[in-house]
Design a protein around this motif. Structure first.
Motif, PDB file in Angstrom:
ATOM      1  N   ILE A  30       0.845  -1.193   0.000  1.00 26.50           N
ATOM      2  CA  ILE A  30       0.000   0.000   0.000  1.00 26.50           C
ATOM      3  C   ILE A  30       0.883   1.246   0.000  1.00 26.50           C
ATOM      4  O   ILE A  30       0.643   2.198  -0.745  1.00 26.50           O
ATOM      5  CB  ILE A  30      -0.950  -0.011   1.218  1.00 26.50           C
ATOM      6  CG1 ILE A  30      -1.947  -1.169   1.077  1.00 26.50           C
ATOM      7  CG2 ILE A  30      -1.686   1.314   1.355  1.00 26.50           C
ATOM      8  CD1 ILE A  30      -2.884  -1.331   2.242  1.00 26.50           C
ATOM      9  N   GLU A  31       1.916   1.210   0.831  1.00 25.59           N
ATOM     10  CA  GLU A  31       2.824   2.348   0.913  1.00 25.59           C
ATOM     11  C   GLU A  31       3.470   2.612  -0.442  1.00 25.59           C
ATOM     12  O   GLU A  31       3.532   3.733  -0.923  1.00 25.59           O
ATOM     13  CB  GLU A  31       3.875   2.051   2.005  1.00 25.59           C
ATOM     14  CG  GLU A  31       5.192   2.796   1.924  1.00 25.59           C
ATOM     15  CD  GLU A  31       5.045   4.280   2.269  1.00 25.59           C
ATOM     16  OE1 GLU A  31       4.068   4.611   2.963  1.00 25.59           O
ATOM     17  OE2 GLU A  31       5.888   5.082   1.821  1.00 25.59           O
ATOM     18  N   LYS A  32       3.887   1.542  -1.113  1.00 28.38           N
ATOM     19  CA  LYS A  32       4.627   1.698  -2.358  1.00 28.38           C
ATOM     20  C   LYS A  32       3.716   2.116  -3.514  1.00 28.38           C
ATOM     21  O   LYS A  32       4.075   2.979  -4.310  1.00 28.38           O
ATOM     22  CB  LYS A  32       5.320   0.374  -2.693  1.00 28.38           C
ATOM     23  CG  LYS A  32       6.242   0.434  -3.887  1.00 28.38           C
ATOM     24  CD  LYS A  32       7.268  -0.692  -3.845  1.00 28.38           C
ATOM     25  CE  LYS A  32       8.018  -0.806  -5.158  1.00 28.38           C
ATOM     26  NZ  LYS A  32       7.234  -1.390  -6.241  1.00 28.38           N
ATOM     27  N   GLU A  33       2.531   1.486  -3.601  1.00 31.24           N
ATOM     28  CA  GLU A  33       1.678   1.699  -4.776  1.00 31.24           C
ATOM     29  C   GLU A  33       0.603   2.763  -4.573  1.00 31.24           C
ATOM     30  O   GLU A  33      -0.003   3.211  -5.545  1.00 31.24           O
ATOM     31  CB  GLU A  33       0.980   0.385  -5.175  1.00 31.24           C
ATOM     32  CG  GLU A  33       1.908  -0.798  -5.371  1.00 31.24           C
ATOM     33  CD  GLU A  33       2.831  -0.619  -6.569  1.00 31.24           C
ATOM     34  OE1 GLU A  33       2.464   0.145  -7.485  1.00 31.24           O
ATOM     35  OE2 GLU A  33       3.907  -1.232  -6.568  1.00 31.24           O
ATOM     36  N   ILE A  36      -3.635  -4.007 -22.229  1.00 30.83           N
ATOM     37  CA  ILE A  36      -3.791  -3.014 -21.155  1.00 30.83           C
ATOM     38  C   ILE A  36      -2.734  -3.302 -20.080  1.00 30.83           C
ATOM     39  O   ILE A  36      -2.098  -2.399 -19.552  1.00 30.83           O
ATOM     40  CB  ILE A  36      -5.214  -3.049 -20.550  1.00 30.83           C
ATOM     41  CG1 ILE A  36      -6.228  -2.507 -21.560  1.00 30.83           C
ATOM     42  CG2 ILE A  36      -5.282  -2.231 -19.270  1.00 30.83           C
ATOM     43  CD1 ILE A  36      -7.675  -2.554 -21.086  1.00 30.83           C
ATOM     44  N   GLY A  37      -2.530  -4.611 -19.806  1.00 28.83           N
ATOM     45  CA  GLY A  37      -1.490  -4.993 -18.846  1.00 28.83           C
ATOM     46  C   GLY A  37      -0.132  -4.453 -19.276  1.00 28.83           C
ATOM     47  O   GLY A  37       0.609  -3.868 -18.482  1.00 28.83           O
ATOM     48  N   ALA A  38       0.201  -4.605 -20.558  1.00 35.68           N
ATOM     49  CA  ALA A  38       1.490  -4.120 -21.072  1.00 35.68           C
ATOM     50  C   ALA A  38       1.565  -2.599 -20.950  1.00 35.68           C
ATOM     51  O   ALA A  38       2.574  -2.042 -20.502  1.00 35.68           O
ATOM     52  CB  ALA A  38       1.662  -4.538 -22.525  1.00 35.68           C
ATOM     53  N   HIS A  39       0.469  -1.922 -21.307  1.00 32.08           N
ATOM     54  CA  HIS A  39       0.385  -0.454 -21.245  1.00 32.08           C
ATOM     55  C   HIS A  39       0.693   0.023 -19.821  1.00 32.08           C
ATOM     56  O   HIS A  39       1.454   0.961 -19.608  1.00 32.08           O
ATOM     57  CB  HIS A  39      -1.031  -0.069 -21.669  1.00 32.08           C
ATOM     58  CG  HIS A  39      -1.235   1.361 -22.061  1.00 32.08           C
ATOM     59  ND1 HIS A  39      -0.674   1.917 -23.182  1.00 32.08           N
ATOM     60  CD2 HIS A  39      -1.980   2.356 -21.488  1.00 32.08           C
ATOM     61  CE1 HIS A  39      -1.064   3.185 -23.284  1.00 32.08           C
ATOM     62  NE2 HIS A  39      -1.855   3.473 -22.264  1.00 32.08           N
ATOM     63  N   ASP A  87      11.185   7.994 -13.751  1.00 32.32           N
ATOM     64  CA  ASP A  87      10.773   9.368 -13.457  1.00 32.32           C
ATOM     65  C   ASP A  87      10.062   9.419 -12.127  1.00 32.32           C
ATOM     66  O   ASP A  87       8.860   9.167 -12.054  1.00 32.32           O
ATOM     67  CB  ASP A  87       9.772   9.843 -14.542  1.00 32.32           C
ATOM     68  CG  ASP A  87      10.480  10.601 -15.642  1.00 32.32           C
ATOM     69  OD1 ASP A  87      11.648  10.995 -15.437  1.00 32.32           O
ATOM     70  OD2 ASP A  87       9.852  10.791 -16.701  1.00 32.32           O
ATOM     71  N   LYS A  88      10.778   9.732 -11.044  1.00 32.10           N
ATOM     72  CA  LYS A  88      10.040   9.866  -9.789  1.00 32.10           C
ATOM     73  C   LYS A  88       9.821  11.346  -9.527  1.00 32.10           C
ATOM     74  O   LYS A  88      10.505  12.199 -10.074  1.00 32.10           O
ATOM     75  CB  LYS A  88      10.743   9.151  -8.642  1.00 32.10           C
ATOM     76  CG  LYS A  88      12.187   9.496  -8.399  1.00 32.10           C
ATOM     77  CD  LYS A  88      12.667   8.673  -7.219  1.00 32.10           C
ATOM     78  CE  LYS A  88      14.162   8.767  -6.964  1.00 32.10           C
ATOM     79  NZ  LYS A  88      15.031   8.442  -8.087  1.00 32.10           N
ATOM     80  N   HIS A  89       8.811  11.616  -8.709  1.00 28.70           N
ATOM     81  CA  HIS A  89       8.445  13.007  -8.479  1.00 28.70           C
ATOM     82  C   HIS A  89       8.526  13.287  -6.995  1.00 28.70           C
ATOM     83  O   HIS A  89       7.521  13.214  -6.287  1.00 28.70           O
ATOM     84  CB  HIS A  89       7.047  13.287  -9.029  1.00 28.70           C
ATOM     85  CG  HIS A  89       6.905  12.920 -10.477  1.00 28.70           C
ATOM     86  ND1 HIS A  89       7.346  13.738 -11.484  1.00 28.70           N
ATOM     87  CD2 HIS A  89       6.436  11.816 -11.090  1.00 28.70           C
ATOM     88  CE1 HIS A  89       7.112  13.157 -12.657  1.00 28.70           C
ATOM     89  NE2 HIS A  89       6.568  11.976 -12.438  1.00 28.70           N
ATOM     90  N   PHE A 118       4.397  -0.591 -18.841  1.00 29.96           N
ATOM     91  CA  PHE A 118       5.276   0.469 -19.363  1.00 29.96           C
ATOM     92  C   PHE A 118       5.187   1.711 -18.483  1.00 29.96           C
ATOM     93  O   PHE A 118       6.190   2.356 -18.175  1.00 29.96           O
ATOM     94  CB  PHE A 118       4.901   0.837 -20.806  1.00 29.96           C
ATOM     95  CG  PHE A 118       5.024  -0.307 -21.775  1.00 29.96           C
ATOM     96  CD1 PHE A 118       6.015  -1.273 -21.610  1.00 29.96           C
ATOM     97  CD2 PHE A 118       4.158  -0.433 -22.858  1.00 29.96           C
ATOM     98  CE1 PHE A 118       6.132  -2.340 -22.500  1.00 29.96           C
ATOM     99  CE2 PHE A 118       4.265  -1.493 -23.753  1.00 29.96           C
ATOM    100  CZ  PHE A 118       5.252  -2.450 -23.561  1.00 29.96           C
ATOM    101  N   LEU A 119       3.958   2.022 -18.049  1.00 28.02           N
ATOM    102  CA  LEU A 119       3.747   3.184 -17.180  1.00 28.02           C
ATOM    103  C   LEU A 119       4.524   3.021 -15.872  1.00 28.02           C
ATOM    104  O   LEU A 119       5.197   3.935 -15.408  1.00 28.02           O
ATOM    105  CB  LEU A 119       2.251   3.326 -16.892  1.00 28.02           C
ATOM    106  CG  LEU A 119       1.872   4.396 -15.883  1.00 28.02           C
ATOM    107  CD1 LEU A 119       1.939   5.762 -16.512  1.00 28.02           C
ATOM    108  CD2 LEU A 119       0.494   4.143 -15.306  1.00 28.02           C
ATOM    109  N   LYS A 120       4.441   1.804 -15.288  1.00 28.28           N
ATOM    110  CA  LYS A 120       5.135   1.531 -14.025  1.00 28.28           C
ATOM    111  C   LYS A 120       6.643   1.685 -14.174  1.00 28.28           C
ATOM    112  O   LYS A 120       7.321   2.154 -13.280  1.00 28.28           O
ATOM    113  CB  LYS A 120       4.834   0.100 -13.543  1.00 28.28           C
ATOM    114  CG  LYS A 120       3.519  -0.064 -12.852  1.00 28.28           C
ATOM    115  CD  LYS A 120       3.658  -0.213 -11.349  1.00 28.28           C
ATOM    116  CE  LYS A 120       3.766   1.116 -10.644  1.00 28.28           C
ATOM    117  NZ  LYS A 120       2.767   1.624  -9.875  1.00 28.28           N
ATOM    118  N   ARG A 121       7.167   1.248 -15.321  1.00 25.54           N
ATOM    119  CA  ARG A 121       8.615   1.265 -15.493  1.00 25.54           C
ATOM    120  C   ARG A 121       9.159   2.650 -15.819  1.00 25.54           C
ATOM    121  O   ARG A 121      10.242   3.010 -15.357  1.00 25.54           O
ATOM    122  CB  ARG A 121       9.048   0.267 -16.579  1.00 25.54           C
ATOM    123  CG  ARG A 121       8.777  -1.187 -16.231  1.00 25.54           C
ATOM    124  CD  ARG A 121       9.410  -1.613 -14.933  1.00 25.54           C
ATOM    125  NE  ARG A 121      10.879  -1.530 -14.963  1.00 25.54           N
ATOM    126  CZ  ARG A 121      11.637  -1.580 -13.877  1.00 25.54           C
ATOM    127  NH1 ARG A 121      11.097  -1.698 -12.684  1.00 25.54           N
ATOM    128  NH2 ARG A 121      12.948  -1.503 -13.981  1.00 25.54           N
TER     129      ARG A 121
END
Ligand code: HEM
Lengths: 367, 139
Positions: free
Chosen positions: A21-24, A203-206, A237-239, A209-212
């Motif tokens: 939960i903390e991570k995601e 959608i899983g692949a999409h 890209d972390k913010h 890619f977003l996660k990476r």
């Protein structure tokens, strides 16, 4: 409350759920400048889920047999309690999902989010757009109405313009010389089994890619000229100092989902036949072509292009070239900078392209 | 303390909205899935007497379930539910023995529905049958 707490602790000890939960969720930080256009991806996830659930419910009473399909849809609409609600949510939902796909695509287009390192997001997304249009096309045949039958006849016919193999290809797609019961069998299998699985996988692949890559920050006027990623090593890209996904952005997602539902139910309750024509209330008759058969609104531009070129093969080639260009856009447009107002050539081409798409659609509708 | 009160209030509101939404989704979906009432099948069933062979049996639908009529040695007619009281299979008529056998687990019933052997815990359910003017009326 203590029971819930105990259950949570039980799971926590075994799976370390709080870390996930903390991570995601609470620790997943998004840029402070993030805007509501970024919630369209979540709206699409919601819309797809709704299509899957309403589709499964329709399967309970729908009969994929040319002699019985139209009747079974009438029974769903008129006799089964709330069948009309489920069918209309599915049919209207498909239109709204395509509309939302266009909005999502335009938003990532104008924010320049397709550029390095997000080329794969764009390519997978554009493929998804085409597959969703394909699942709509195959679903259109299933009610076996005059509209279904003749729209499918016209749509499959254009494949015949492909040189050499065209004629055979049309027959292969239809399962016969003309649209008929074998076509229903194929389209049914593609609509309820093949495409849903492929779309879900993509959608899983999409999302992978977003996660990476990490989500992009919206471009601003004051960005340094080089906001497109430089360098050749992997970087996430972390913010830092951003807002948490949960609860902050999750609320925005829920707001957009509510707006989507309001539009959907608005049409379902107040203008249920917005996307239907009189031909969709008459059972298919292979010996009588109704006048003015038109495809769904999102195919009108393609339809019109096929009509304005003197030969079908030129029309198909132009469309194929256009689609390939859009699919490969991130590899063509590799310039620096994502802020749209500082990219005049890009703006002219994009706005011109969209205007042309709309104009062709209106022309197709009126012609 | 004030913080807690506010949190409780908001959580109650969210919970309330969630519950109403869940209800608004569940009601149409459950109505949609609920078994449909078929044609009115509470009426009695009539069968011409000549369709029932001597020492034979005839199976038919009665109130949506399988039922059977048999002619006994003395010529009288009995109507029974054909659903075995063990696990719900449909019993078969053995004309030679004048008995019902359940093919699933070998339950045996007499022509009157009494248990003769095997696992069934109860006799077959009796149905009312009357014969008049060459027509058998069940129910
Ligand atoms: C079923 C269809 C689709 C689903 C479920 C979906 C879902 C998502 C989600 C959840 C996100 C992250 C949040 C956001 O930026 O909205 C996202 C981002 C993105 N999508 Fe899609 N999408 C779909 C179709 C498309 C299409 C048609 C395109 C473009 C042709 C596309 C291109 C992108 C890009 C480039 C991003 C990255 C945005 C960024 O990081 O700024 N997607 N998508």
């Amino acid at each position: 409350m203590t029971l819930v707490r105990k259950l949570y602790d039980w799971v926590e000890v075994r799976l370390g759920i709080s870390e996930v939960i903390e991570k995601e969720m609470t620790g997943y930080l998004l840029p402070r400048t993030i805007n509501n256009w970024y919630s369209l991806g979540s709206v699409l996830l919601f819309a797809f889920t709704l299509q899957v659930i309403s589709g499964i419910l329709l399967l309970i009473y729908y009969v994929p047999d040319a002699d019985k399909a139209f009747k079974s849809v009438s029974v769903i609409m008129n006799e089964i309690p709330f069948g009309w609600l489920i069918r209309l949510c599915h049919a209207v939902g498909s239109n709204l999902m395509v509309a939302t796909l266009f909005l999502h695509m335009f938003s990532v287009l104008f924010m320049g989010s397709y550029k390095k390192p997000r080329e794969l997001q764009w390519v997978s997304g554009f493929t998804l757009l085409n597959l969703v249009m394909g699942i709509s096309l195959t679903g259109y045949l299933l009610p076996w109405s005059q509209l279904s039958f003749w729209a499918t006849t016209v749509a499959t016919n254009s494949v015949g313009a492909i040189p050499v193999i065209g004629e055979y290809l049309v027959e292969f797609v239809r399962g016969g010389k003309l649209v008929g019961p074998p076509t229903l069998g194929r389209f049914f299998a593609v609509h309820v089994a093949v495409l849903p699985l492929v779309i879900a996988g993509l959608i899983g692949a999409h999302l992978f890619f977003l996660k990476r890559t990490g989500i992009s920050a919206p471009p601003t006027r004051n960005d340094p000229a080089t906001t497109t990623r430089q360098g050749s090593s992997y970087h996430y890209d972390k913010h830092e100092g951003g807002i948490p996904f949960f609860p902050n952005f999750f609320l925005h997602d829920m707001t957009s989902v509510s707006i989507y539902m309001a539009c959907l139910l608005g049409v379902v309750f107040f203008s249920p036949y917005l996307f239907f024509t009189p031909d969709s209330f008459v059972p298919a008759n292979p010996f009588q072509t109704p006048a003015h058969i038109k495809p769904e609104w999102y195919f009108l531009a393609n339809y019109q292009i096929l009509k304005i070129f003197p030969s079908e093969i030129i029309g198909l080639t132009v469309q194929g070239a256009g689609m390939t260009f859009i699919a490969l856009l991130p590899f063509v447009d590799r310039g620096d900078g994502r802020y749209p107002l500082k990219r005049p050539l890009f703006m002219v081409c994009s706005l011109g392209g969209i205007a042309m798409f709309i104009a062709l659609s209106i022309w197709g509708h009126l012609s | 303390m004030e913080q807690d009160g506010r949190r409780l209030f908001l959580m109650t509101c969210i919970g309330g909205v969630a519950a109403v939404t869940a209800g608004a989704v569940a009601y149409p979906v459950i109505s949609y899935l609920a078994p449909r009432k078929g044609k009115d099948n509470s009426a009695s069933v009539t069968i011409p007497e000549k369709e029932l062979p001597p020492d034979g049996a005839k199976f038919f639908q009665y109130h949506g379930k399988a039922a059977v009529i048999v002619r006994k040695k003395d010529g009288s007619v009995t109507a029974l539910s054909a659903v075995c009281t063990h696990l719900g299979c449909i019993v078969q008529w053995e004309a030679k023995k004048g008995e019902f056998i359940c093919p699933c687990h070998g339950g045996q019933f007499s022509a009157e529905g009494k248990v003769l052997g095997g696992p069934p815990p109860k006799p077959l359910e009796q149905l009312k049958a009357t014969v008049a003017n060459g027509v058998i009326t069940i129910g």
